[in-house]
Design an enzyme around this catalytic site. Structure first.
Site, PDB file in Angstrom:
ATOM      1  N   GLU A 175       0.822  -1.201   0.000  1.00 35.24           N
ATOM      2  CA  GLU A 175       0.000   0.000   0.000  1.00 35.24           C
ATOM      3  C   GLU A 175       0.868   1.268   0.000  1.00 35.24           C
ATOM      4  O   GLU A 175       0.457   2.315  -0.484  1.00 35.24           O
ATOM      5  CB  GLU A 175      -0.947  -0.005   1.215  1.00 35.24           C
ATOM      6  N   HIS A 209       7.692 -26.412  -0.169  1.00 33.12           N
ATOM      7  CA  HIS A 209       6.943 -27.421  -0.907  1.00 33.12           C
ATOM      8  C   HIS A 209       5.864 -26.774  -1.771  1.00 33.12           C
ATOM      9  O   HIS A 209       4.917 -27.427  -2.172  1.00 33.12           O
ATOM     10  CB  HIS A 209       6.310 -28.414   0.068  1.00 33.12           C
ATOM     11  N   LYS A 249     -14.680   2.566  -2.758  1.00 36.87           N
ATOM     12  CA  LYS A 249     -15.578   2.982  -1.676  1.00 36.87           C
ATOM     13  C   LYS A 249     -16.792   3.737  -2.220  1.00 36.87           C
ATOM     14  O   LYS A 249     -17.915   3.550  -1.755  1.00 36.87           O
ATOM     15  CB  LYS A 249     -14.822   3.860  -0.673  1.00 36.87           C
TER      16      LYS A 249
END
Lengths: 420, 420
Positions: free
Chosen positions: A266, A292, A407
């Site tokens: 961010e 793995h 938003k």
């Protein structure tokens, strides 16, 4: 004690960049462009205040659980500290984090709570985070919380001074703690955001701050130039190596890698001063599990990554591997008599060596053990490194303009529903 | 039911690549280059066998916990299925995974176990995975497990036929299940590796296989060409967009993103037939939490990513957001009366739209609900997509030569210790 190891040799050119970054950070601190630099010093007051005024109350003493209602920068830091320090903090109150508005998760967590044994920290910098205010409403409803009455002493608000959440708290006589205006969410773990819930839960937050303060001193006294060197290297090579993998050996370090992913991603994914898109992509992985999983890609895939190894030299508890022979699997008996912690450590060293041999730039952060001082230092280390990289990328490290559009669309979606 | 949405328009050229990939996969299946294609059909026999011979035994009936000792491909798949299906499978036995040789985690988990109420699945394809055999020894020691005697009926081995672990099992009269030789660890969740522990735990594995089988049929009957289209697009643009983000909305999807990260990273990070390093880097993120973390980087950082949204249309349980007014925070009251699940869904749609508007290639996988059929289909979808991408990258999708060096170094380290 933390040891920092850098495996690469860097060109002289990068030294100039490191100098430039250093003075940039000095200026950021002096002008208050970001306030996180001063938190290790200043937040001690908050610890003292919580200790003096809250810990002795019967409400706090009788509680066995601290709920944090917050998302992103309002939860990731305290969650990471809780996860890694819990094994060395006997007696710490349980912490439960309400972050994601996932109905299944929320219901499962609510079922584990008893209102009269729980403290609630409602955390939102802006005060209006939709997930946070919504989950707070759900908790009020489901647990029968009474912010005006019986539960006033168990609800704490952490927000910007003057925010709508602060005004809400005042209207109900709830105790508020403030986040400095110039400290963004992802840099706020050492502010009231992390300090209040962690102190309530019983962690040694003074020691956490002390570890951060030590690195602050070292850095500005030029005794931690490896941070400048690493940041300069990452930025110098960011186009060829746009991905930075943090390979942490220890399952309890997982939430710390998530905190790092937020901080790095961010802060450093931005449009720069020249209007160009720049950015470094963080990846968090856990060893040895992800050997793995992700190791093959690092070893033989494109040379587009750097890798940092984070490991703990000595675990507070360990297990001796018994001297058992498994018929037909004797080839693995070389491990008998060693400890599980030794195996994990050797896995880290072996993977580190094999990746280094591939020519991947590697470095390491080696904690001598799990302690609040070490974790405080580690947090501050990554914050400084982020600031160094941001300065050299010529971006605003501390804003996040790219998240606003979503938003707006969200609000519109519900307004459309209402109109329909 | 799963709906697949692709937002981009693709050039005609990619259609040829998609055709090429299709016939490549047909050949892989027919020649048995990888055996995972046939698992949805063939593994039903294993489910029936477990149901007929193990579930009725008193040992299994009295158990409330299934332990899996395995790492990477031997645990990630079953863990992912357990996490997402648990909320819709009342009565499922608890599953505990011993993967990482982290002494703190291992001790914490051991403390929760009662030997006589637990079943143990020891899983290693090669039979000699050092983490797995070591943790098995620790469990034998700490719990007083007797593989030769009282506990023979509660220990199950899942491995390649003829492996050293198989021979160990035979020496002790333990029940073994086999992984087909041509099925690699990361493609093995629908083999005995996932099927045995999940059936023991009480999951509807037949339905899981049925979902996978449906997509198998659709794909080879050319009713799921969107998979070819997506794989071709990713490979065509892999140099500009080397990172593929899976943004999953729902906390219980987290382990599924980890399974995806292994499958994608370990399969597609390779040296290709021309000797060149190629690879696509997978990233798993959880919404809405990571909107507060990683979204900024996607929105304003370099255009080096594709993003897939994974969401659940209807949660099996939901919470109505109460009609509470929080003084001064009324601006968020638009959410009242809606549900938490609706909020999560709208967050997903809003973020998706905002990212798409930035010109980032997006697509979506929309589950109508959480069911074994949907999860089986989703698993098979990602396996097919990986094979398509691998075929077009001109690599061996199914090996992992890059992880051997670290294993050699690890062994050497302990030999050096022994000599010292």
């Amino acid at each position: 004690m933390i040891e920092y190891r850098i495996d690469w040799q860097e060109a002289a050119e990068a030294k100039a960049a490191a100098e430039e970054a250093f003075y940039h950070l000095v200026e950021e601190q002096e002008k208050g462009i970001s306030g996180y630099y001063l938190l290790p010093e200043r937040s001690r007051m908050i610890v003292e205040e919580v200790k003096a005024t809250l810990l002795p109350t019967s409400t706090v003493q009788e509680a066995d659980t601290v709920v944090v209602i917050g998302i992103g920068g309002s939860s990731l830091g305290a969650k990471a500290v809780d996860r890694i320090l819990r094994p060395v903090t006997p007696g710490a109150k349980r912490m439960v984090f309400f972050e994601n508005p996932d109905p299944l998760e929320v219901l499962e967590k609510i079922e584990t709570l008893e209102r009269e044994r729980t403290l609630f920290c409602v955390i939102s910098k802006s005060g209006g985070t939709i997930e946070t205010t919504t989950l707070y409403k759900v908790l009020i409803d489901r647990l029968g919380l009474a912010p005006d009455g019986a539960d006033r002493e168990r609800i704490f608000v952490i927000t910007d001074e003057g925010s709508i959440l602060h005004r809400y708290a005042d209207a109900h006589g709830l105790r508020s703690f403030f986040i400095p205006a110039n400290v963004g969410g992802r840099f706020s773990v050492l502010s009231a955001v992390g300090v209040v819930p962690l102190t309530l839960a019983g962690y040694d937050v003074c020691a956490l701050l002390k570890g951060a303060q030590k690195l602050h001193q070292d850095f500005f006294d030029r005794r931690a130039d490896h941070i400048l060197q690493k940041g300069a290297f990452y930025v110098r090579h960011w186009r060829e190596r746009p991905m930075n993998v943090l390979f942490a050996y220890g399952t309890h370090l997982e939430d710390l890698t998530k905190w790092y992913v937020q901080l790095w991603g961010e802060s450093l994914g931005k449009i720069d001063a020249q209007g160009e898109r720049v950015g470094l992509t963080p990846l968090g992985h856990i060893g040895s599990v992800d050997q793995h999983s992700f190791l093959q890609l690092i070893m033989e895939g494109p040379r587009d990554k750097t890798v940092t190894f984070l490991k703990i030299d000595r675990f507070p508890r360990d297990i001796t591997i018994p001297d058992l022979r498994l018929e037909h699997i004797e080839k693995n008996d070389y491990i008998n008599g060693h400890s599980v912690g030794e195996l994990l450590d050797a896995e880290c060293e072996a993977t580190w060596e094999s990746i280094r041999k591939q020519g991947v730039p590697t470095d390491g952060i080696v904690l001598d053990g799990i302690s609040p001082e070490n974790i405080g230092e580690l947090i501050f280390y990554y914050e400084l490194l982020t600031s160094v990289a941001g300065a050299l990328l010529d971006i605003n490290t501390y804003d996040q303009p790219g998240v606003e559009l979503g938003k707006q669309i969200l609000r519109q979606k519900f307004q459309d529903k209402g109109d329909a």
